[in-house]
Motif scaffolding. Structure first.
Motif, PDB file in Angstrom:
ATOM      1  N   SER A 114       6.448 -21.314  -5.815  1.00  0.00           N
ATOM      2  CA  SER A 114       6.903 -22.380  -4.917  1.00  0.00           C
ATOM      3  C   SER A 114       6.937 -21.879  -3.482  1.00  0.00           C
ATOM      4  O   SER A 114       6.771 -20.687  -3.216  1.00  0.00           O
ATOM      5  CB  SER A 114       8.294 -22.866  -5.343  1.00  0.00           C
ATOM      6  N   ASP A 117      11.173 -24.906   2.378  1.00  0.00           N
ATOM      7  CA  ASP A 117      11.108 -26.032   3.316  1.00  0.00           C
ATOM      8  C   ASP A 117      10.324 -25.695   4.576  1.00  0.00           C
ATOM      9  O   ASP A 117       9.489 -26.468   5.035  1.00  0.00           O
ATOM     10  CB  ASP A 117      12.532 -26.457   3.714  1.00  0.00           C
ATOM     11  N   LEU A 129       6.112 -35.736  -2.564  1.00  0.00           N
ATOM     12  CA  LEU A 129       6.269 -34.309  -2.845  1.00  0.00           C
ATOM     13  C   LEU A 129       7.526 -34.056  -3.676  1.00  0.00           C
ATOM     14  O   LEU A 129       8.565 -34.686  -3.466  1.00  0.00           O
ATOM     15  CB  LEU A 129       6.364 -33.509  -1.545  1.00  0.00           C
ATOM     16  N   ARG A 131      10.605 -31.848  -4.431  1.00  0.00           N
ATOM     17  CA  ARG A 131      11.466 -30.926  -3.673  1.00  0.00           C
ATOM     18  C   ARG A 131      12.679 -30.618  -4.545  1.00  0.00           C
ATOM     19  O   ARG A 131      13.498 -31.497  -4.823  1.00  0.00           O
ATOM     20  CB  ARG A 131      11.877 -31.601  -2.364  1.00  0.00           C
ATOM     21  N   TYR A 141       9.531 -26.146  -2.950  1.00  0.00           N
ATOM     22  CA  TYR A 141       8.470 -27.071  -3.324  1.00  0.00           C
ATOM     23  C   TYR A 141       7.525 -26.348  -4.290  1.00  0.00           C
ATOM     24  O   TYR A 141       6.961 -25.309  -3.924  1.00  0.00           O
ATOM     25  CB  TYR A 141       7.668 -27.501  -2.098  1.00  0.00           C
TER      26      TYR A 141
END
Length: 211
Positions: A114, A117, A129, A131, A141
């Protein structure tokens, strides 16, 4: 729903409930549970149950606790006006003083590659997306959403995330992408680029429309 029934419901789904709440909401939950433990007057109990239902509206719509609290909350008789077994309630309260207990399913999703931010070229509220909130704070993410070596979301991922309502249920959307899919014969996130985008989209639509 009686106070004892509410405590049993929360105990059954406690890790998933706490990980869905921010620190301020967990603190308010602790205050209401303490009131539930100490209150015996029927109307006061009813008021606490109603406040708990409002507080827990932040849970995803499909969460078992949210589903159970969606109906009218009633206290039907003298036996239903207080917690009769305080031990389970006190055990729940004890866990609220520390970090929320680990949720194995969410831990697995957070363990996937991942990005943070700050490395994403999209608004935090972008419904296209996924999150995921980390237990220690901050968001990640899942990396499969982006073109290799860039912070640009893949168009097919954005389309499918909207189908899966990732803005409302990011954990459910992440579970679809990172779990096995019988229709596709593999893990959707691992099939990006090797399976036609139309097939991925059709598989996601089949899930949504099948509900």
């Amino acid at each position: 729903m009686t106070p004892d029934e509410l405590v049993a419901l929360l105990r059954e789904h406690w890790p998933q409930t706490l990980t869905a709440l921010d620190p301020a909401t967990r603190e308010e939950l602790a205050t209401l549970l303490r009131s539930l433990a100490d209150t015996t007057e029927p109307q006061a109990v009813l008021a606490v149950l109603r406040r708990l239902r409002r507080l827990l509206r932040v849970l995803p719509d499909e969460h078992p606790v949210a589903l159970a609290l969606r109906g009218t909350v009633r206290v039907s008789g003298a036996a239903d006006t207080q917690v009769t077994d305080r031990a389970p309630l006190l055990a729940l309260l004890a866990t609220l003083h520390g970090p929320p207990p680990a949720d194995p399913a969410r831990a697995r999703l957070l363990a996937a590659p991942s990005v943070a931010d700050a490395d994403v070229e999209a608004a935090p509220g972008d419904p296209g997306l996924i999150r995921l909130r980390q237990p220690e704070g901050g968001y990640r993410y899942p990396l499969f959403q982006f073109a290799a070596g860039t912070a640009q979301p893949l168009p097919v991922v954005s389309r499918i995330n909207r189908l899966l309502m990732a803005g409302r249920d990011p954990w459910g959307a992440a579970g679809w992408w990172l779990g096995g899919n019988r229709w596709l014969g593999g893990v959707p996130a691992e099939l990006l680029g090797s399976v036609p985008d139309e097939d991925l989209t059709r598989a996601a639509r089949e899930l949504v429309e099948g509900d």
